[in-house]
Design a protein around this motif. Structure first.
Motif, mmCIF file in Angstrom:
data_model
loop_
_atom_site.group_PDB
_atom_site.id
_atom_site.type_symbol
_atom_site.label_atom_id
_atom_site.label_comp_id
_atom_site.label_asym_id
_atom_site.label_seq_id
_atom_site.Cartn_x
_atom_site.Cartn_y
_atom_site.Cartn_z
ATOM 1 N N GLN A 1 37.668 -71.671 -2.382
ATOM 2 C CA GLN A 1 37.395 -72.444 -1.194
ATOM 3 C C GLN A 1 37.214 -73.908 -1.569
ATOM 4 O OE1 GLN A 1 34.386 -70.734 1.241
ATOM 5 N NE2 GLN A 1 34.442 -72.366 2.760
ATOM 6 N N VAL A 2 37.542 -74.801 -0.652
ATOM 7 C CA VAL A 2 37.417 -76.234 -0.896
ATOM 8 C C VAL A 2 36.754 -76.881 0.308
ATOM 9 C CG1 VAL A 2 39.734 -76.719 0.021
ATOM 10 C CG2 VAL A 2 38.660 -78.316 -1.566
ATOM 11 N N GLN A 3 35.892 -77.840 0.053
ATOM 12 C CA GLN A 3 35.271 -78.626 1.119
ATOM 13 C C GLN A 3 35.835 -80.030 1.088
ATOM 14 O OE1 GLN A 3 31.023 -78.043 0.305
ATOM 15 N NE2 GLN A 3 30.953 -76.513 1.928
ATOM 16 N N LEU A 4 36.103 -80.575 2.274
ATOM 17 C CA LEU A 4 36.795 -81.852 2.394
ATOM 18 C C LEU A 4 35.950 -82.833 3.187
ATOM 19 C CD1 LEU A 4 40.263 -80.316 3.367
ATOM 20 C CD2 LEU A 4 39.524 -81.043 1.091
ATOM 21 N N VAL A 5 35.863 -84.070 2.699
ATOM 22 C CA VAL A 5 35.100 -85.110 3.386
ATOM 23 C C VAL A 5 35.943 -86.378 3.454
ATOM 24 C CG1 VAL A 5 33.021 -86.505 3.426
ATOM 25 C CG2 VAL A 5 32.919 -84.150 2.575
ATOM 26 N N GLU A 6 36.288 -86.779 4.679
ATOM 27 C CA GLU A 6 37.081 -87.987 4.880
ATOM 28 C C GLU A 6 36.183 -89.226 4.964
ATOM 29 O OE1 GLU A 6 39.024 -84.740 7.560
ATOM 30 O OE2 GLU A 6 37.015 -85.419 7.017
ATOM 31 N N SER A 7 36.765 -90.364 4.623
ATOM 32 C CA SER A 7 36.085 -91.647 4.767
ATOM 33 C C SER A 7 37.128 -92.739 4.884
ATOM 34 C CB SER A 7 35.159 -91.914 3.572
ATOM 35 O OG SER A 7 35.905 -91.982 2.376
ATOM 36 N N GLY A 8 36.674 -93.941 5.269
ATOM 37 C CA GLY A 8 37.563 -95.079 5.309
ATOM 38 C C GLY A 8 38.028 -95.504 6.688
ATOM 39 N N GLY A 9 37.661 -94.737 7.715
ATOM 40 C CA GLY A 9 38.047 -95.120 9.061
ATOM 41 C C GLY A 9 37.305 -96.348 9.540
ATOM 42 N N GLY A 10 37.722 -96.870 10.678
ATOM 43 C CA GLY A 10 37.047 -98.032 11.229
ATOM 44 C C GLY A 10 37.816 -98.637 12.373
ATOM 45 N N CYS A 22 39.971 -88.758 1.162
ATOM 46 C CA CYS A 22 39.482 -87.407 1.428
ATOM 47 C C CYS A 22 39.018 -86.839 0.091
ATOM 48 C CB CYS A 22 40.576 -86.552 2.033
ATOM 49 S SG CYS A 22 40.138 -84.808 2.230
ATOM 50 N N ALA A 23 37.712 -86.707 -0.054
ATOM 51 C CA ALA A 23 37.142 -86.171 -1.281
ATOM 52 C C ALA A 23 37.018 -84.662 -1.167
ATOM 53 C CB ALA A 23 35.778 -86.793 -1.531
ATOM 54 N N ALA A 24 37.507 -83.975 -2.180
ATOM 55 C CA ALA A 24 37.494 -82.511 -2.176
ATOM 56 C C ALA A 24 36.533 -81.972 -3.229
ATOM 57 C CB ALA A 24 38.892 -81.973 -2.441
ATOM 58 N N SER A 25 35.829 -80.926 -2.863
ATOM 59 C CA SER A 25 34.949 -80.269 -3.815
ATOM 60 C C SER A 25 35.715 -79.170 -4.531
ATOM 61 C CB SER A 25 33.750 -79.660 -3.096
ATOM 62 O OG SER A 25 34.191 -78.617 -2.245
ATOM 63 N N GLY A 26 35.167 -78.710 -5.638
ATOM 64 C CA GLY A 26 35.778 -77.595 -6.331
ATOM 65 C C GLY A 26 36.751 -78.030 -7.412
ATOM 66 N N ASN A 112 44.421 -74.165 5.716
ATOM 67 C CA ASN A 112 43.292 -73.249 5.620
ATOM 68 C C ASN A 112 41.925 -73.923 5.714
ATOM 69 O OD1 ASN A 112 45.569 -72.250 3.361
ATOM 70 N ND2 ASN A 112 44.929 -70.701 4.840
ATOM 71 N N TYR A 113 41.847 -75.176 5.280
ATOM 72 C CA TYR A 113 40.556 -75.867 5.234
ATOM 73 C C TYR A 113 40.697 -77.266 5.836
ATOM 74 C CZ TYR A 113 39.882 -72.207 1.785
ATOM 75 O OH TYR A 113 39.827 -70.992 1.150
ATOM 76 N N TRP A 114 39.631 -77.703 6.511
ATOM 77 C CA TRP A 114 39.653 -78.977 7.221
ATOM 78 C C TRP A 114 38.397 -79.780 6.965
ATOM 79 C CZ3 TRP A 114 43.744 -80.578 10.255
ATOM 80 C CH2 TRP A 114 44.736 -79.623 10.487
ATOM 81 N N GLY A 115 38.568 -81.100 6.959
ATOM 82 C CA GLY A 115 37.426 -81.980 6.938
ATOM 83 C C GLY A 115 36.903 -82.217 8.342
ATOM 84 N N GLN A 116 35.875 -83.047 8.439
ATOM 85 C CA GLN A 116 35.225 -83.285 9.729
ATOM 86 C C GLN A 116 35.891 -84.419 10.511
ATOM 87 O OE1 GLN A 116 34.206 -84.639 6.961
ATOM 88 N NE2 GLN A 116 33.850 -86.779 7.565
ATOM 89 N N GLY A 117 36.727 -85.186 9.851
ATOM 90 C CA GLY A 117 37.459 -86.255 10.519
ATOM 91 C C GLY A 117 36.807 -87.611 10.371
ATOM 92 N N THR A 118 37.631 -88.650 10.488
ATOM 93 C CA THR A 118 37.153 -90.029 10.474
ATOM 94 C C THR A 118 37.902 -90.800 11.557
ATOM 95 O OG1 THR A 118 36.738 -91.978 9.078
ATOM 96 C CG2 THR A 118 38.797 -90.795 8.694
ATOM 97 N N GLN A 119 37.168 -91.608 12.309
ATOM 98 C CA GLN A 119 37.750 -92.311 13.449
ATOM 99 C C GLN A 119 38.487 -93.563 13.009
ATOM 100 O OE1 GLN A 119 37.581 -91.566 16.987
ATOM 101 N NE2 GLN A 119 39.094 -93.219 17.051
ATOM 102 N N VAL A 120 39.685 -93.719 13.508
ATOM 103 C CA VAL A 120 40.463 -94.950 13.324
ATOM 104 C C VAL A 120 40.754 -95.511 14.714
ATOM 105 C CG1 VAL A 120 42.641 -95.936 12.559
ATOM 106 C CG2 VAL A 120 41.473 -94.226 11.139
ATOM 107 N N THR A 121 40.359 -96.739 14.937
ATOM 108 C CA THR A 121 40.600 -97.404 16.210
ATOM 109 C C THR A 121 41.339 -98.704 15.954
ATOM 110 O OG1 THR A 121 38.571 -96.465 17.125
ATOM 111 C CG2 THR A 121 39.569 -98.309 18.316
ATOM 112 N N VAL A 122 42.485 -98.855 16.610
ATOM 113 C CA VAL A 122 43.316 -100.052 16.440
ATOM 114 C C VAL A 122 43.353 -100.785 17.770
ATOM 115 C CG1 VAL A 122 45.532 -100.959 15.706
ATOM 116 C CG2 VAL A 122 44.692 -98.800 14.747
ATOM 117 N N SER A 123 42.849 -101.997 17.765
ATOM 118 C CA SER A 123 42.840 -102.784 19.000
ATOM 119 C C SER A 123 44.079 -103.665 19.072
ATOM 120 C CB SER A 123 41.588 -103.644 19.063
ATOM 121 O OG SER A 123 41.582 -104.591 18.011
ATOM 122 N N SER A 124 44.511 -103.948 20.294
ATOM 123 C CA SER A 124 45.729 -104.759 20.477
ATOM 124 C C SER A 124 45.406 -106.244 20.543
ATOM 125 C CB SER A 124 46.443 -104.318 21.749
ATOM 126 O OG SER A 124 45.574 -104.436 22.851
#
Length: 124
Positions: A1-10, A22-26, A112-124
């Motif tokens: 099993q692997v755990q996933l953690v996303e980062s870097g959104g904004g 996306c940092a993976a454990s294991g 099979n495995y998913w992270g929790q997600g990170t929000q990306v917002t692009v303004s015009s």
């Protein structure tokens, strides 16, 4: 099993760049096919990019080809998504996912495995 953690959104402006991680454990990260997906409000989760275990094979959605680059560092157990020339339509929650089978896939149900997600917002 692997755990996933996303980062870097904004929040960025159109034309800017972001790099998601996306940092993976294991200790078996290098054996997984990895993918990035995104989901905008009111829409289904959609494929963005995928990469095989060694990084030698990649695939991209047509909407991001030439702008996004997927890569991985197996020594660091980390998946990346470099996003350039961002557009407002790229706004979404971005998810990384791991697939046990060694073949690139483009549908969410194939992972099979998913992270929790990170929000990306692009303004015009």
């Amino acid at each position: 099993q692997v755990q996933l953690v996303e980062s870097g959104g904004g929040l960025v402006q159109a034309g800017d760049s972001l790099r998601l991680s996306c940092a993976a454990s294991g200790r078996t990260f290098s054996t997984y096919t990895m993918g990035w997906f995104r989901q905008a409000p009111g829409k289904e989760r959609e494929f963005v990019a995928s990469i095989n275990w060694s990084g030698s094979t990649t695939d991209y959605a047509d909407s991001v080809k030439g702008r996004f680059t997927i890569s991985r560092d197996n020594a660091k157990n980390t998946l990346y998504l470099q996003m350039n020339s961002l557009k407002p339509e790229d706004t979404a929650v971005y998810y990384c996912a791991a697939r046990r089978l060694p073949v690139i896939a483009t549908t969410p149900r194939d992972y099979n495995y998913w992270g929790q997600g990170t929000q990306v917002t692009v303004s015009s």
